[in-house]
Write a protein that holds these residues in place. Structure first.
Motif, PDB file in Angstrom:
ATOM      1  N   VAL A  69       0.764  -1.216   0.084  1.00 46.19           N
ATOM      2  CA  VAL A  69       0.163   0.098  -0.095  1.00 46.19           C
ATOM      3  C   VAL A  69       0.882   1.172  -0.110  1.00 46.19           C
ATOM      4  O   VAL A  69       0.591   2.212  -0.742  1.00 46.19           O
ATOM      5  CB  VAL A  69      -1.199  -0.035   1.257  1.00 46.19           C
ATOM      6  CG1 VAL A  69      -1.604   1.423   1.562  1.00 46.19           C
ATOM      7  CG2 VAL A  69      -1.929  -1.109   1.062  1.00 46.19           C
ATOM      8  N   GLU A  73       0.861   3.973  -2.959  1.00 45.17           N
ATOM      9  CA  GLU A  73       0.570   5.400  -2.530  1.00 45.17           C
ATOM     10  C   GLU A  73       1.925   6.300  -3.113  1.00 45.17           C
ATOM     11  O   GLU A  73       1.667   7.491  -3.649  1.00 45.17           O
ATOM     12  CB  GLU A  73       0.512   5.566  -1.152  1.00 45.17           C
ATOM     13  CG  GLU A  73      -0.829   5.019  -0.414  1.00 45.17           C
ATOM     14  CD  GLU A  73      -0.751   5.181   0.935  1.00 45.17           C
ATOM     15  OE1 GLU A  73      -1.921   5.054   1.567  1.00 45.17           O
ATOM     16  OE2 GLU A  73       0.163   5.315   1.705  1.00 45.17           O
ATOM     17  N   LEU A  76       1.439   7.096  -7.120  1.00 46.20           N
ATOM     18  CA  LEU A  76       0.280   7.442  -7.647  1.00 46.20           C
ATOM     19  C   LEU A  76       0.558   8.493  -8.597  1.00 46.20           C
ATOM     20  O   LEU A  76      -0.198   8.706  -9.597  1.00 46.20           O
ATOM     21  CB  LEU A  76      -0.702   8.099  -6.400  1.00 46.20           C
ATOM     22  CG  LEU A  76      -1.605   7.240  -5.745  1.00 46.20           C
ATOM     23  CD1 LEU A  76      -2.393   7.654  -4.606  1.00 46.20           C
ATOM     24  CD2 LEU A  76      -2.383   6.516  -6.849  1.00 46.20           C
ATOM     25  N   ILE A  91     -10.249   6.763  -5.054  1.00 46.26           N
ATOM     26  CA  ILE A  91      -8.918   6.983  -4.446  1.00 46.26           C
ATOM     27  C   ILE A  91      -9.002   8.088  -3.472  1.00 46.26           C
ATOM     28  O   ILE A  91      -8.466   8.124  -2.422  1.00 46.26           O
ATOM     29  CB  ILE A  91      -8.021   6.872  -5.256  1.00 46.26           C
ATOM     30  CG1 ILE A  91      -7.636   5.328  -6.138  1.00 46.26           C
ATOM     31  CG2 ILE A  91      -6.423   7.197  -4.702  1.00 46.26           C
ATOM     32  CD1 ILE A  91      -6.885   5.418  -7.117  1.00 46.26           C
ATOM     33  N   ASP A  92      -9.675   9.148  -4.195  1.00 51.64           N
ATOM     34  CA  ASP A  92      -9.719  10.444  -3.279  1.00 51.64           C
ATOM     35  C   ASP A  92     -10.632  10.171  -2.198  1.00 51.64           C
ATOM     36  O   ASP A  92     -10.266  10.781  -0.870  1.00 51.64           O
ATOM     37  CB  ASP A  92     -10.236  11.644  -4.286  1.00 51.64           C
ATOM     38  CG  ASP A  92      -9.283  12.202  -4.951  1.00 51.64           C
ATOM     39  OD1 ASP A  92      -8.083  11.869  -5.040  1.00 51.64           O
ATOM     40  OD2 ASP A  92      -9.668  12.577  -6.219  1.00 51.64           O
ATOM     41  N   ARG A  93     -11.429   9.229  -2.265  1.00 51.90           N
ATOM     42  CA  ARG A  93     -12.553   9.334  -1.288  1.00 51.90           C
ATOM     43  C   ARG A  93     -12.226   7.921  -0.223  1.00 51.90           C
ATOM     44  O   ARG A  93     -12.074   8.487   1.193  1.00 51.90           O
ATOM     45  CB  ARG A  93     -14.064   8.774  -1.813  1.00 51.90           C
ATOM     46  CG  ARG A  93     -14.887   8.567  -0.824  1.00 51.90           C
ATOM     47  CD  ARG A  93     -16.432   8.538  -1.299  1.00 51.90           C
ATOM     48  NE  ARG A  93     -16.310   6.925  -2.177  1.00 51.90           N
ATOM     49  CZ  ARG A  93     -16.205   6.862  -3.341  1.00 51.90           C
ATOM     50  NH1 ARG A  93     -16.296   7.992  -4.234  1.00 51.90           N
ATOM     51  NH2 ARG A  93     -16.387   5.787  -3.942  1.00 51.90           N
ATOM     52  N   GLN A  94     -11.624   7.137  -0.635  1.00 52.55           N
ATOM     53  CA  GLN A  94     -11.335   5.986   0.355  1.00 52.55           C
ATOM     54  C   GLN A  94      -9.947   5.531   0.368  1.00 52.55           C
ATOM     55  O   GLN A  94      -9.269   4.778   1.127  1.00 52.55           O
ATOM     56  CB  GLN A  94     -12.155   4.846   0.353  1.00 52.55           C
ATOM     57  CG  GLN A  94     -11.938   4.160  -1.206  1.00 52.55           C
ATOM     58  CD  GLN A  94     -12.659   2.690  -1.357  1.00 52.55           C
ATOM     59  OE1 GLN A  94     -14.045   2.586  -0.562  1.00 52.55           O
ATOM     60  NE2 GLN A  94     -12.250   1.501  -1.652  1.00 52.55           N
ATOM     61  N   GLY A  95      -8.824   6.091  -0.512  1.00 50.02           N
ATOM     62  CA  GLY A  95      -7.476   5.658  -0.686  1.00 50.02           C
ATOM     63  C   GLY A  95      -7.325   4.575  -1.556  1.00 50.02           C
ATOM     64  O   GLY A  95      -8.326   4.100  -2.291  1.00 50.02           O
ATOM     65  N   VAL A  96      -6.159   4.086  -1.764  1.00 51.07           N
ATOM     66  CA  VAL A  96      -5.846   2.907  -2.826  1.00 51.07           C
ATOM     67  C   VAL A  96      -6.321   1.609  -2.199  1.00 51.07           C
ATOM     68  O   VAL A  96      -6.072   0.501  -3.125  1.00 51.07           O
ATOM     69  CB  VAL A  96      -4.130   2.787  -2.865  1.00 51.07           C
ATOM     70  CG1 VAL A  96      -3.803   4.248  -3.435  1.00 51.07           C
ATOM     71  CG2 VAL A  96      -3.549   2.435  -1.640  1.00 51.07           C
ATOM     72  N   TYR A  98      -8.689  -0.890   1.063  1.00 55.72           N
ATOM     73  CA  TYR A  98      -9.671  -1.013   1.805  1.00 55.72           C
ATOM     74  C   TYR A  98      -9.792  -2.248   2.458  1.00 55.72           C
ATOM     75  O   TYR A  98      -9.106  -3.270   1.825  1.00 55.72           O
ATOM     76  CB  TYR A  98     -11.163  -0.555   1.303  1.00 55.72           C
ATOM     77  CG  TYR A  98     -11.778  -1.679   0.241  1.00 55.72           C
ATOM     78  CD1 TYR A  98     -12.697  -2.604   0.870  1.00 55.72           C
ATOM     79  CD2 TYR A  98     -11.307  -1.597  -0.930  1.00 55.72           C
ATOM     80  CE1 TYR A  98     -13.241  -3.427  -0.070  1.00 55.72           C
ATOM     81  CE2 TYR A  98     -11.899  -2.772  -1.965  1.00 55.72           C
ATOM     82  CZ  TYR A  98     -12.942  -3.550  -1.291  1.00 55.72           C
ATOM     83  OH  TYR A  98     -13.351  -4.508  -2.204  1.00 55.72           O
ATOM     84  N   THR A 107      -7.154  -3.898  -2.966  1.00 53.54           N
ATOM     85  CA  THR A 107      -6.856  -2.746  -3.703  1.00 53.54           C
ATOM     86  C   THR A 107      -8.453  -2.163  -3.764  1.00 53.54           C
ATOM     87  O   THR A 107      -9.521  -2.950  -3.841  1.00 53.54           O
ATOM     88  CB  THR A 107      -6.549  -2.897  -5.089  1.00 53.54           C
ATOM     89  OG1 THR A 107      -6.852  -3.939  -5.673  1.00 53.54           O
ATOM     90  CG2 THR A 107      -4.830  -3.293  -4.848  1.00 53.54           C
ATOM     91  N   SER A 108      -8.679  -0.890  -3.950  1.00 51.45           N
ATOM     92  CA  SER A 108      -9.837  -0.212  -3.990  1.00 51.45           C
ATOM     93  C   SER A 108     -10.376  -0.517  -5.600  1.00 51.45           C
ATOM     94  O   SER A 108      -9.557  -0.824  -6.139  1.00 51.45           O
ATOM     95  CB  SER A 108      -9.712   1.204  -3.734  1.00 51.45           C
ATOM     96  OG  SER A 108      -9.456   1.603  -2.586  1.00 51.45           O
TER      97      SER A 108
END
Length: 225
Positions: A69, A73, A76, A91-96, A98, A107-108
């Protein structure tokens, strides 16, 4: 077996049963449990047919480690322009990454299935151009993609006692890979040599090959052509 090498027959919960005729279902290679399917099955991804559909099917992202992760990051900026607007929004909302319903870090994904790092581009396969093929934006940018992706269709599982197990995952969308592997007589463990070496090291992979060769000489698995 060669020298002091041995492949112990091991039964471990949840790993699965190997399909090799007369071959031990589970082998212990230097503390890593592997299903004998990895030695007996033949496989070779056929992107001309499937176009990388495994990147966009399923209901969860690819398993990743915390170290991966961090690497993602840090990558990116290099891959951002190759990502879809929807992927960028996720990605903006929850990251790369979860945590999925099973408690695994993955990965998201976009729309409940597509990995956020999926991109599309033409590729050359055996001198033929395959248009609109699913690619990994990380790999396209010369970054290292998650080892779980590189190892597929081998799946890694860590049991509660810390033991690592490797199993061959059969998915109907990969039938073309099985067909091509049989045409080429290419064992799965040889097709995935590079990611297996990346994950477990050259010495471990060589031991795997030596054990496979020994089982082959004993008639437990098919001879290479």
């Amino acid at each position: 077996m060669n020298g002091n090498q041995s492949a112990e027959v091991t039964k471990h919960p949840s790993l699965g049963e190997g399909k090799g005729v007369g071959c031990p279902p589970i082998l212990d290679i230097s503390g890593i449990l592997i299903s004998s399917d990895i030695l007996t099955e033949e496989f070779c991804c056929d992107l001309e047919v499937c176009k990388g559909v495994c990147c966009i099917e399923g209901d969860a992202g690819a398993p990743v480690t915390l170290d991966e992760v961090m690497e993602i990051e840090n990558s990116l900026d290099d891959v951002w322009s190759d990502l879809s607007a929807s992927a960028q929004s996720v990605i903006d909302r929850q990251g790369v990454a979860y945590t999925d319903q099973e408690g695994d870090l993955v990965t998201s994904i976009v729309g409940g299935k597509d990995c956020v790092f999926t991109c599309y581009a033409p590729i050359d396969v055996d001198g033929k151009t395959v248009h609109n093929c699913c690619l990994c934006a990380l790999e396209k940018a010369a970054r290292v993609k998650p080892i779980s992706c590189a190892l597929y269709p081998i799946r890694e599982k860590t049991f509660s006692d810390g033991t690592i197990g490797l199993n061959y995952h059969r998915w109907d969308i990969c039938q073309c890979g099985r067909d091509k592997g049989r045409q080429l007589h290419l064992p799965l463990y040889r097709f995935l040599r590079i990611p297996l070496v990346r994950r477990f090291g050259e010495a471990w992979y060589q031991e795997l090959c030596d054990i496979a060769d020994d089982l082959r000489r004993q008639g437990y698995i098919r001879k290479l052509e």
